[in-house]
Structure formats: C-alpha cells, structure tokens
Write an enzyme that holds these catalytic residues in place. Structure first.
Site, PDB file in Angstrom:
ATOM      1  CG  ASP A   1      34.969  44.393  39.430  1.00  0.00           C
ATOM      2  OD1 ASP A   1      33.888  44.804  39.883  1.00  0.00           O
ATOM      3  OD2 ASP A   1      35.175  44.170  38.224  1.00  0.00           O
TER       4      ASP A   1
ATOM      5  CD  GLU B   1      31.097  42.936  42.024  1.00  0.00           C
ATOM      6  OE1 GLU B   1      30.096  43.459  41.523  1.00  0.00           O
ATOM      7  OE2 GLU B   1      32.110  42.655  41.368  1.00  0.00           O
TER       8      GLU B   1
END
Length: 518
Positions: free
Chosen positions: A205, A264
């Site tokens: 993330d 990401e």
C-alpha cells in the site's frame, strides 16, 4: 530466482482477484465480511478461474479507514476472525490451487498503534517520536509546510505540546519515518511473520510514499492530490523508496515458492513507475494509467496500452491491468454501460501480463451512488464535509443469492453498508446464464490460459482496437457506430453478434488454431 525461472513465474500472467474482506461474505452473521466467509467461498473463486486472491487489510484496527489504519500488523482484527481462521483459509486456498496475497501498509500506522501512543506520551526529540514525522511549528504557530492530505485538508495535526505530526491520509493514520532504523527492522520482521505462515506475496500500500523529501520543502501549490500520478510531489515517489523495495525483494527471494510483491504506486510517468519493477525491486506495479484512460477516445486507450507495455518491457517486468478496485468508482458506472464495461473486460483480459479483477466486477456490479449520508463511513466523506462521496459506493457487500437475506452476504440479513436491490446481479442468478457477465468472465478466464506471445496491432477502422497475440486476435469496437465484423469464427463476444456487423462497445476474441475451444 534465475532469469529462466523468473520468465516462467506464476505472477507474470496471473489473474488476481481482489477481496475487500469486509464486503465479501459474512461468515458469523454480524454484518461484516470475514475470513470464515471468504473460506466458504473459495471454491467460487477457483471455479471463476482466477490464479490468486489479494486480501485487503484484516489486521487489528480501529477501522477509521477500513483497516488501512493498522494497530497490530501481526494479528487479525476480531471483526474478521483470528489467526487460526487465517491459517485455515490459507490452507484451503492452497489446496484449491489458489495463491494468497495480503496487504502490507508501510506508509503509516493507526494512531492506536503502540508506537504512536508511546510517541504522544514522550517529549519532542525522543526516540519514540523519531519513528514518525513530528515537527515543531513555524514561528507563527502554523503547520511545518503546505502539504495536503489525500483525504482532504492539511496533512498535519498539532499535538497538545505544540508539535505537529504528518499524516498524508487521515489524522488517525500518522506517517512513519522510514529514515529511522526501527521502522525498517520492524517491517522486515512483519514480512517474515506472514511469509513464514505461507502467504504468497504482498500488495504494498502506498509503495511510493514511505520517503519524504529532505527538509520537508513546500509543495508550493494547492490541489496537490489532483496532481497525483502527474508530477513528483515532495512526499510521493521520492527516489529513496527504491532502496526499501530492494531490501524487501531480497527477503521475498529468500523464500521458496515464487513469493511476490505488487506496488500500489503512483508516478508521474510510466518510466518512473517502471522503476518499482526493476529486476531487483518489486515484481509488479499497478497500472493506473490504463484504469484512468479516456474510453471516449479509443486512440488514448491504445496509447495508454502501448506506453505501459513499453515501460514494463524496459525493465523486464510484466504489465498489470485493472479496471476497478476498492478506491475508485466501479467501471460499469464510470464507463457508462454494461456493454462498454464487458468489452473493456475482454480487452483487459486479452492483453499480455497480469490482470486484477475487483470483487463484483465479474457480476457487472454498478457503483452505488445513493448511499444515505448516515450510512457512509469513508473518511474522505467526513474530511470533505460531505462534498466528496468517497469510496463507500464501490465497497457495498456483494450479492450472492437473490432470495436470501442481504442477498446471501449475511445469514442475519445485516450488512455494514446498505445494499440496493441487487437480486438481478446475484451470483446464483447469473450462474449458468450464457448472457450474464459472470459467465462471460468464466469463459474468458478459461480461454485466457491459451493466450501467448506479444501484442501486435493490426490496421483497423477509426475507433477500433485490433491486435493479435500468437494465433489469437482481439477486436474491440469503441467507435460509436457498427463496423464490419471479423471474417473469422468468433470464440467469445462481449455481446451477441448478429449478421455482418460488430456493434459499438463490443469486443470479440478469435483463435486461429482449430484446437481452441470455449
């Protein structure tokens, strides 16, 4: 991993299914999706034809941001079950031939994390505060700089002793300081904890966010988040993040079974994004350029495909493709129709590389646009004062059974977000219906396993995307008008093809070799 083994690695061509755990299946009847519910539905994912599942955070969390505010990286939040539930789910997934990727959230912790609670109790300059970005106020008492939160408003919150701490998301998500050695050691330990349990990889993330520019320079403008993915900001896509990812790659490579990580990451150019997938860094990076392409401009879609393929090839990495995820409006709504969404899905699944399918994509679910204000839970909604609806509309729990309470999501009829009348979208209604989106995905995922070779564009009419890959051809008509249908036999079409015309917003797959079958 040697070059030959890497070229055959599973993740280079995998279809990976994103499970937003809170909204997948509720196994214990409390209205919140959990690991037990996921375990029950693993055979559905096997039968769908995906290679792996990616789980959004299920760690201990106060759930200010749906679990992306982690209070304990080594335990399961009670709302999702226990570590024993995770181990049982993982074992079942592996027995079914499914790999499991989990989220890791290294940019920030929860404000309830033991480290941050300790930091607030200690004085400025302490070792505990060095793990985060605490800064003194300016001479006039203002925040240290003009950085803005992704969720709206300033990226700084003041503590009782006058210092400010950085949070690029919600104030309940303080950013970690990756210049502090404690942070690096801790996360290497977290990775090993889950790798030792048998996970097959990680989705990282905010992989572009861990390093901030030295000296905390001002961004010098407002509306900074609107520039995400268009230019380098002083707190995103700094060169120092690559040292972290290189260290993580060494850990992943030290485990058997082709463990992997996908970033990401938002970067200002495809070339900068490709750096995250250099041979000694992460294995994949999400391709948001394709997701954001202007589908009203077929030339722009083609250009986005070319630029992303070229950038990935420059570092020997597979390209990734995605149309929806838990952070963006569902593509059925974003693209304007089921017809265009189904055509886009066939295009995505025909491209070389790896594809990500967000839960509910295979059911053709639209965005829920009319959630009542008192039901919304996304911090984006609250920090914008209700002017930005946030991401709850793509996170509404899935419909499984048309006639069941909560459409089969929860046996009690409860759901943490209210569901619209989704009976027609339920998985049990679509199963076996050859005209359904679910069966389109199932057939496409079966056929996709035969796709090989690089992409080669063919001459085509304006607004038509037409390419081949080693005996396979994909034609997508985005021109806005009917065009002549291909002369070859069609193996799969996103909508019925009658006569000699290929309607607009339709895609077809053609296999040249006669041994192909659907």
């Amino acid at each position: 991993m040697g070059a030959d083994a890497q070229s055959e690695a599973w993740w280079r061509t995998a279809v990976i299914y994103e499970v937003y755990v809170r909204s997948f299946v509720d196994g214990n009847g409390d209205g919140v999706g959990d690991l037990a519910g996921l375990r029950e539905r693993l055979p559905y994912l096997r039968d769908l034809g995906v290679d792996a599942v990616w789980l959004t955070p299920f760690f201990t969390s106060p759930m200010v941001d749906g679990g992306y505010d982690v209070a304990d990286y080594r335990d399961v939040d009670p709302s999702f079950g226990s570590l024993a539930d995770f181990d049982a789910m993982l074992a079942d997934a592996h027995a079914l031939g499914l790999r499991v990727i989990i989220d890791v959230v290294p940019n920030h912790t929860s404000s309830q994390h033991a480290w941050f609670r300790q930091a607030l109790q200690e004085v400025p300059g302490s070792a505990a505060r060095a793990r985060y970005h605490f800064r003194p106020p300016t001479m006039d008492g203002e925040p240290p700089n003009d950085w803005e939160s992704v969720f709206g408003g300033p990226a700084w919150t003041q503590t009782g002793d006058g210092e400010w701490y950085l949070h690029l998301f919600d104030p309940a998500q303080p950013d970690l300081n990756w210049d502090d050695p404690d942070v690096r050691v801790e996360f290497e330990s977290v990775l090993r904890f889950w790798l030792d349990r048998g996970v097959d990889g990680f989705r990282v993330d905010v992989a572009h966010g861990m390093v901030k520019a030295a000296g905390y320079p001002a961004a010098g403008l407002t509306g900074q988040i609107g520039l995400l993915g268009r230019r380098v900001l002083p707190y995103f896509d700094q060169d120092g993040v690559h040292e972290i990812h290189k260290a993580w790659r060494k850990i992943l490579d030290s485990y058997p079974g082709q463990r992997m990580a996908v970033a990401e990451a938002w970067a200002s150019t495809p070339q900068r994004l490709a750096r995250y997938t250099a041979p000694d860094e992460l294995h994949q990076a999400f391709n948001f350029e394709f997701l954001q392409a202007n589908w009203a401009d077929p030339a722009a879609v083609k250009a986005s495909i070319d630029s992303c393929v070229h950038a990935a090839e420059s570092v020997g990495a597979p390209t990734t493709w995605v149309l929806s995820n838990h952070d963006v409006r569902r593509h059925v709504t974003r693209l304007g129709s089921r017809a265009r969404a189904d055509a886009a899905a066939l295009l995505m699944l025909a491209l070389p590389g790896s594809a990500y399918v967000y839960q509910g994509d295979e059911l053709g679910l639209p965005e829920v646009l009319d959630l009542p204000a008192d039901a919304r839970q996304d911090p984006v909604w609250f920090r914008s004062g209700g002017t930005d609806p946030g991401r709850d509309g793509c996170r509404v729990p899935l419909p499984w059974t048309a006639g069941a309470p909560a459409f089969g999501f929860s046996a009690t009829g409860a759901a943490w977000l209210p569901q619209p009348d989704w009976a027609a979208f339920a998985a049990d209604v679509q199963a076996g219906d050859p005209s359904s989106t679910l069966e389109l995905y199932r057939r496409a995922l079966r056929l996709r396993r035969d796709l090989r070779g690089p992409l080669r564009w063919r001459e085509s009419a304006p607004g038509v995307l037409d390419f081949t890959r080693d005996g396979f051809r994909c034609v997508v008509n985005l021109s806005g008008a009917a065009v002549a249908r291909p002369a070859e036999d069609i193996a799969l079409a996103s909508q019925p093809i009658d006569g000699d015309a290929l309607p607009s917003d339709a895609a077809v797959w053609i296999f040249a070799r006669s041994n192909r079958s659907s």
